[in-house]
Write a protein that holds these residues in place. Structure first.
Motif, PDB file in Angstrom:
ATOM      1  N   ASP A  74      58.881  47.887  55.461  1.00  0.00           N
ATOM      2  CA  ASP A  74      57.946  48.358  56.381  1.00  0.00           C
ATOM      3  C   ASP A  74      57.010  47.401  57.013  1.00  0.00           C
ATOM      4  N   GLY A  75      57.416  46.090  56.714  1.00  0.00           N
ATOM      5  CA  GLY A  75      56.927  45.062  57.373  1.00  0.00           C
ATOM      6  C   GLY A  75      55.828  44.281  56.366  1.00  0.00           C
ATOM      7  N   ALA A  76      55.336  44.851  55.368  1.00  0.00           N
ATOM      8  CA  ALA A  76      54.485  44.345  54.571  1.00  0.00           C
ATOM      9  C   ALA A  76      54.993  43.407  53.805  1.00  0.00           C
ATOM     10  N   LEU A  77      54.107  42.296  53.235  1.00  0.00           N
ATOM     11  CA  LEU A  77      54.704  41.209  52.552  1.00  0.00           C
ATOM     12  C   LEU A  77      53.993  40.865  51.126  1.00  0.00           C
ATOM     13  N   LEU A  78      54.723  40.676  50.195  1.00  0.00           N
ATOM     14  CA  LEU A  78      54.328  40.553  48.612  1.00  0.00           C
ATOM     15  C   LEU A  78      54.036  39.238  48.347  1.00  0.00           C
ATOM     16  N   VAL A  79      53.115  38.927  47.927  1.00  0.00           N
ATOM     17  CA  VAL A  79      52.599  37.571  47.477  1.00  0.00           C
ATOM     18  C   VAL A  79      52.197  37.561  45.973  1.00  0.00           C
ATOM     19  N   GLY A 112      46.955  39.672  61.654  1.00  0.00           N
ATOM     20  CA  GLY A 112      45.985  40.020  60.661  1.00  0.00           C
ATOM     21  C   GLY A 112      46.737  40.807  59.780  1.00  0.00           C
ATOM     22  N   VAL A 113      46.048  40.831  58.351  1.00  0.00           N
ATOM     23  CA  VAL A 113      46.544  41.793  57.387  1.00  0.00           C
ATOM     24  C   VAL A 113      45.364  42.146  56.684  1.00  0.00           C
ATOM     25  N   THR A 114      45.575  43.319  55.874  1.00  0.00           N
ATOM     26  CA  THR A 114      44.635  43.626  54.825  1.00  0.00           C
ATOM     27  C   THR A 114      45.273  43.629  53.593  1.00  0.00           C
ATOM     28  N   ALA A 115      44.801  42.829  52.369  1.00  0.00           N
ATOM     29  CA  ALA A 115      45.451  42.867  51.155  1.00  0.00           C
ATOM     30  C   ALA A 115      44.975  43.555  50.374  1.00  0.00           C
ATOM     31  N   ALA A 116      46.110  44.138  49.531  1.00  0.00           N
ATOM     32  CA  ALA A 116      45.852  45.184  48.554  1.00  0.00           C
ATOM     33  C   ALA A 116      46.319  44.578  47.246  1.00  0.00           C
ATOM     34  N   LEU A 117      45.451  44.486  46.009  1.00  0.00           N
ATOM     35  CA  LEU A 117      45.777  44.148  44.672  1.00  0.00           C
ATOM     36  C   LEU A 117      46.534  44.992  44.134  1.00  0.00           C
ATOM     37  N   LEU A 118      47.754  44.845  43.687  1.00  0.00           N
ATOM     38  CA  LEU A 118      48.557  45.894  43.188  1.00  0.00           C
ATOM     39  C   LEU A 118      48.398  45.849  41.628  1.00  0.00           C
ATOM     40  N   SER A 119      48.341  46.948  40.835  1.00  0.00           N
ATOM     41  CA  SER A 119      48.145  47.107  39.398  1.00  0.00           C
ATOM     42  C   SER A 119      48.912  48.391  39.174  1.00  0.00           C
ATOM     43  N   GLY A 120      49.046  48.413  37.626  1.00  0.00           N
ATOM     44  CA  GLY A 120      49.732  49.492  36.960  1.00  0.00           C
ATOM     45  C   GLY A 120      51.098  49.765  37.675  1.00  0.00           C
ATOM     46  N   ASP A 121      51.251  51.122  37.778  1.00  0.00           N
ATOM     47  CA  ASP A 121      52.696  51.693  38.218  1.00  0.00           C
ATOM     48  C   ASP A 121      53.281  50.971  39.750  1.00  0.00           C
ATOM     49  N   GLU A 122      52.130  50.572  40.736  1.00  0.00           N
ATOM     50  CA  GLU A 122      52.514  50.031  41.743  1.00  0.00           C
ATOM     51  C   GLU A 122      52.991  48.704  41.667  1.00  0.00           C
ATOM     52  N   ARG A 123      52.444  47.941  40.742  1.00  0.00           N
ATOM     53  CA  ARG A 123      52.820  46.447  40.310  1.00  0.00           C
ATOM     54  C   ARG A 123      54.156  46.560  39.762  1.00  0.00           C
ATOM     55  N   ALA A 124      54.296  47.347  38.789  1.00  0.00           N
ATOM     56  CA  ALA A 124      55.450  47.516  37.999  1.00  0.00           C
ATOM     57  C   ALA A 124      56.631  47.916  38.881  1.00  0.00           C
ATOM     58  N   ALA A 125      56.329  48.487  39.921  1.00  0.00           N
ATOM     59  CA  ALA A 125      57.463  48.995  40.714  1.00  0.00           C
ATOM     60  C   ALA A 125      58.099  47.813  41.696  1.00  0.00           C
ATOM     61  N   VAL A 126      57.216  46.702  42.025  1.00  0.00           N
ATOM     62  CA  VAL A 126      57.661  45.841  42.706  1.00  0.00           C
ATOM     63  C   VAL A 126      58.044  44.362  42.033  1.00  0.00           C
ATOM     64  N   TRP A 127      57.486  44.448  40.664  1.00  0.00           N
ATOM     65  CA  TRP A 127      57.710  43.287  39.935  1.00  0.00           C
ATOM     66  C   TRP A 127      59.245  42.837  39.827  1.00  0.00           C
ATOM     67  N   PRO A 128      60.238  43.921  39.268  1.00  0.00           N
ATOM     68  CA  PRO A 128      61.597  43.486  39.433  1.00  0.00           C
ATOM     69  C   PRO A 128      62.094  42.778  40.549  1.00  0.00           C
ATOM     70  N   ALA A 129      61.662  43.320  41.804  1.00  0.00           N
ATOM     71  CA  ALA A 129      62.165  42.636  42.983  1.00  0.00           C
ATOM     72  C   ALA A 129      61.691  41.129  43.217  1.00  0.00           C
ATOM     73  N   GLN A 147      48.589  37.569  33.431  1.00  0.00           N
ATOM     74  CA  GLN A 147      49.219  38.747  34.197  1.00  0.00           C
ATOM     75  C   GLN A 147      49.150  38.051  35.535  1.00  0.00           C
ATOM     76  N   LEU A 148      50.371  37.680  36.228  1.00  0.00           N
ATOM     77  CA  LEU A 148      49.916  37.158  37.533  1.00  0.00           C
ATOM     78  C   LEU A 148      49.750  38.233  38.480  1.00  0.00           C
ATOM     79  N   ARG A 149      48.657  38.080  39.462  1.00  0.00           N
ATOM     80  CA  ARG A 149      48.327  38.826  40.358  1.00  0.00           C
ATOM     81  C   ARG A 149      49.208  38.953  41.564  1.00  0.00           C
ATOM     82  N   VAL A 150      49.526  40.235  41.929  1.00  0.00           N
ATOM     83  CA  VAL A 150      50.402  40.438  42.954  1.00  0.00           C
ATOM     84  C   VAL A 150      49.563  41.237  44.140  1.00  0.00           C
ATOM     85  N   PHE A 151      49.953  40.841  45.512  1.00  0.00           N
ATOM     86  CA  PHE A 151      49.044  41.430  46.520  1.00  0.00           C
ATOM     87  C   PHE A 151      50.073  41.915  47.583  1.00  0.00           C
ATOM     88  N   ARG A 152      49.942  43.018  47.893  1.00  0.00           N
ATOM     89  CA  ARG A 152      50.630  43.657  49.177  1.00  0.00           C
ATOM     90  C   ARG A 152      49.840  43.197  50.413  1.00  0.00           C
TER      91      ARG A 152
END
Length: 157
Positions: A74-79, A112-129, A147-152
């Motif tokens: 969808d054009g979002a970026l994970l870091v 421009g972007v808006t950052a969202a810190l991922l946690s719980g199920d949302e973080r778990a869903a992207v971690w394998p990728a 636990q490494l912080r993951v942002f969308r």
């Protein structure tokens, strides 16, 4: 050619030596290459990399940080706030937590972007990728003991 070197670079990035030297060397190198090539080239050449400009959590000043990223459909970026496996979170993660609005330079485009810190199920869903993208994140998690912080990073529309 470069892709065939991926296993070597992954092993190198997971070494104790690189985890000590990387935080001082790689951001400077990537910022310079990014500036000289207008965002089209970074040091690794292996991973997509963006330059994040966030607002300093304490200073309020603009802070630029080159980061490996994973583009979503969808054009979002994970870091990932790996900080090369150091035992503390990188400063840019605190910047995004305090002020989620930021700017990104990616593949020659600035937006421009808006950052969202991922946690719980949302973080778990992207971690394998993310691990498939850069397996060294598991080594950084093990080495850092956190636990490494993951942002969308969601592009502004």
């Amino acid at each position: 050619m470069i892709r065939s070197l991926m296993p070597f670079f992954q092993r190198l990035a997971g070494t104790d030596w690189f985890m000590r030297v990387g935080p001082r060397l790689m951001p400077k190198l990537d910022r310079t290459l990014h500036r000289l090539t207008r965002g089209k080239l970074v040091s690794s050449g292996l991973l997509p990399t963006l330059v994040l400009t966030s607002t300093g959590a304490r200073s309020g000043l603009p802070r630029t940080t080159p980061l490996a990223c994973l583009a979503e459909a969808d054009g979002a970026l994970l870091v990932v706030g790996s900080n090369f496996g150091l035992d503390h979170h990188p400063a840019w993660t605190a910047n995004l937590i305090k002020t989620p609005e930021a700017a990104v330079s990616f593949r020659g485009r600035d937006f421009g972007v808006t950052a969202a810190l991922l946690s719980g199920d949302e973080r778990a869903a992207v971690w394998p990728a993310l691990i498939e993208h850069w397996p060294v994140y598991d080594r950084y998690t093990e080495k850092s003991g956190r636990q490494l912080r993951v942002f969308r990073l969601i592009p502004a529309r």
